[in-house]
Design an enzyme around this catalytic site. Structure first.
Site, PDB file in Angstrom:
ATOM      1  N   GLU A  51      88.040 -66.143   7.807  1.00 60.63           N
ATOM      2  CA  GLU A  51      86.748 -66.481   7.150  1.00 60.63           C
ATOM      3  C   GLU A  51      86.945 -67.745   5.591  1.00 60.63           C
ATOM      4  O   GLU A  51      86.165 -67.609   5.016  1.00 60.63           O
ATOM      5  CB  GLU A  51      86.501 -65.641   6.904  1.00 60.63           C
ATOM      6  CG  GLU A  51      86.599 -64.780   8.473  1.00 60.63           C
ATOM      7  CD  GLU A  51      86.261 -66.112   9.858  1.00 60.63           C
ATOM      8  OE1 GLU A  51      85.814 -66.235   9.720  1.00 60.63           O
ATOM      9  OE2 GLU A  51      86.536 -64.053  10.487  1.00 60.63           O
ATOM     10  N   SER A  53      82.436 -64.151  15.568  1.00 62.36           N
ATOM     11  CA  SER A  53      83.292 -63.664  16.032  1.00 62.36           C
ATOM     12  C   SER A  53      84.323 -62.152  16.028  1.00 62.36           C
ATOM     13  O   SER A  53      85.328 -62.057  17.020  1.00 62.36           O
ATOM     14  CB  SER A  53      84.585 -65.079  15.979  1.00 62.36           C
ATOM     15  OG  SER A  53      84.710 -64.616  14.441  1.00 62.36           O
TER      16      SER A  53
END
Ligand code: BEZ
Length: 187
Positions: free
Chosen positions: A99, A28
């Site tokens: 993350e 991403s």
């Protein structure tokens, strides 16, 4: 290793030791750039390939029904395309949070589009993290992704957005494109 890796990541590298910090994005981070950067370019790393083997409890799934998102596995001789970003230290506060679901920052050599090789950081979820799902067939992964959804949206859109971005850069990824193709048949 716990689900939330933010505290571990803070201890992993002393970011102040870096004269300049480069980040390598392979998922991403290629298409969702929600952080400031000083410089950006296409890039690649050696000996890694993308796999949808990591569970997502916080973006493309939920703790009860985790989605499947990317991590990297070691494959000697492989080349993984991505984007490299030269960033300020403080960007990692945001990225460590974004993350946090099992990913650890690893140091890695990044080859930039102009041929420069820089030492940088990449987020990798290894098999010892609590959210790891591991290997499955392309059909199983595609079916899992098809039915998953989380706070960041449908799991399948993660695949479609990544595949679209890779195609824009004229990059082929067998694993990603095989799953994209199965998902497109499910529509
Ligand atoms: C990336 O795009 O580099 C990335 C993918 C999954 C988790 C963290 C980072």
């Amino acid at each position: 290793m716990p689900f939330d890796t933010q505290e571990i990541n803070k201890q992993r590298q002393n970011l102040a030791d870096y004269e300049e910090i480069w980040l390598f994005g392979y998922g991403s981070l290629i298409y969702k750039v929600d952080f400031d950067f000083l410089e950006s370019t296409t890039a690649h790393i050696h000996d890694y390939e993308r796999r949808f083997w990591q569970g997502s409890h916080d973006h493309r799934g939920t703790p009860a029904n985790p989605g499947r998102v990317l991590t990297l596995i070691q494959v000697p001789g492989a080349r993984c395309f991505g984007r490299a970003f030269k960033v300020e230290h403080n960007v990692f506060e945001h990225l460590d949070h974004r993350e946090k679901n099992g990913y650890l920052r690893e140091e890695i050599d990044i080859t930039l589009a102009d041929g420069r090789v820089v030492r940088g950081l990449v987020y990798i979820a290894t098999s010892d993290n609590a959210a790891y799902l591991g290997e499955a067939t392309i059909q199983e992964i595609s079916e899992h992704i098809w039915r998953s959804e989380g706070p960041s949206g449908k799991n399948r859109d993660y695949v479609f957005e990544l595949a679209k971005a890779l195609k824009q850069y004229a990059e082929h990824d067998e694993h990603v494109f095989a799953i994209e193709s199965r998902l497109l048949k499910m529509i």
